[in-house]
Design a protein around this motif. Structure first.
Motif, PDB file in Angstrom:
ATOM      1  N   ASP A  26      -6.591  -2.117  -5.762  1.00 31.33           N
ATOM      2  CA  ASP A  26      -7.645  -1.099  -5.366  1.00 31.33           C
ATOM      3  C   ASP A  26      -6.756   0.487  -5.471  1.00 31.33           C
ATOM      4  O   ASP A  26      -5.570   0.464  -5.298  1.00 31.33           O
ATOM      5  N   VAL A  78      -3.749   9.638  -4.042  1.00 33.74           N
ATOM      6  CA  VAL A  78      -4.540   8.416  -3.942  1.00 33.74           C
ATOM      7  C   VAL A  78      -3.696   7.253  -3.145  1.00 33.74           C
ATOM      8  O   VAL A  78      -2.486   7.468  -3.314  1.00 33.74           O
ATOM      9  N   ASN A  79      -4.375   6.476  -2.524  1.00 37.53           N
ATOM     10  CA  ASN A  79      -3.621   5.283  -1.849  1.00 37.53           C
ATOM     11  C   ASN A  79      -3.893   4.077  -2.864  1.00 37.53           C
ATOM     12  O   ASN A  79      -5.079   3.884  -3.257  1.00 37.53           O
ATOM     13  N   GLU A 113      -7.592   4.218  -3.817  1.00 38.21           N
ATOM     14  CA  GLU A 113      -8.449   4.589  -2.750  1.00 38.21           C
ATOM     15  C   GLU A 113      -8.168   6.268  -2.721  1.00 38.21           C
ATOM     16  O   GLU A 113      -7.235   6.558  -2.229  1.00 38.21           O
ATOM     17  N   ARG A 132       0.651  -1.199   0.050  1.00 38.78           N
ATOM     18  CA  ARG A 132       0.019   0.175   0.145  1.00 38.78           C
ATOM     19  C   ARG A 132       0.953   1.198   0.053  1.00 38.78           C
ATOM     20  O   ARG A 132       1.787   1.114   0.885  1.00 38.78           O
ATOM     21  N   GLU A 141     -10.696  11.221   1.165  1.00 35.69           N
ATOM     22  CA  GLU A 141     -12.067  11.179   1.318  1.00 35.69           C
ATOM     23  C   GLU A 141     -12.680  12.704   0.987  1.00 35.69           C
ATOM     24  O   GLU A 141     -13.648  12.626   0.497  1.00 35.69           O
ATOM     25  N   LYS A 145     -13.560  12.007  -2.840  1.00 35.82           N
ATOM     26  CA  LYS A 145     -14.808  11.144  -2.689  1.00 35.82           C
ATOM     27  C   LYS A 145     -15.976  11.868  -2.743  1.00 35.82           C
ATOM     28  O   LYS A 145     -16.817  11.913  -3.375  1.00 35.82           O
TER      29      LYS A 145
END
Length: 104
Positions: A85, A34-35, A87, A23, A90, A93
Motif C-alpha cells: 500500500d 508518503v507512507n 498512503e 511501514r 491527507e 489526498k
C-alpha cells in the motif's frame, strides 16, 4: 550439549519462508511524503557455507539494494519485497480530490 561445557541452546530457528510487514515514510521524486507499507519475505539460511556463497553472489551485481547484502551477512536471505500500500498525506489526498473535482 550440557551447560557445564559452556554451550546452551538459546532457541530454534525456523528455515521456513517468513513475512514481515513494514511501514515507513518516504519522499517521492516530486517531493511528496508518503507512507509505504511493504511485505518483506525472508528466510534463514541453512548453514554457513550457504551464507558465504550467498554473500559472494550478492556482492557481484551492483544494482542489488544494500539491505540484501546486510541481511545475508547475518544469515538471512530476502526472497521478495512486495509493496502492499502507498498512503499519501491527507493534504495531498485533499488536493488531488480537488483537482479531480475541478476537471469534471
Amino acid at each position: 550439549m550440557p551447560w557445564i561445557l559452556g554451550r546452551q541452546i538459546a532457541g530454534h530457528l525456523s528455515l521456513r519462508l517468513q513475512q514481515l510487514d513494514v511501514r515507513c515514510e518516504t519522499k517521492t521524486k516530486d517531493n511528496v511524503f508518503v507512507n509505504v507499507v511493504a511485505s518483506v519475505q525472508y528466510r534463514a539460511l541453512a548453514d554457513k557455507q550457504v551464507m558465504l556463497s550467498t554473500n559472494s553472489a550478492i556482492l557481484e551485481p551492483r544494482s542489488k539494494p544494500t539491505f540484501l547484502m546486510a541481511m545475508s551477512a547475518y544469515g538471512y536471505e530476502i526472497v521478495q519485497t512486495l509493496i502492499v500500500d502507498i498512503e499519501p498525506d491527507e493534504h495531498v489526498k485533499r488536493a488531488m480530490n480537488e483537482i479531480n473535482a475541478a476537471a469534471d
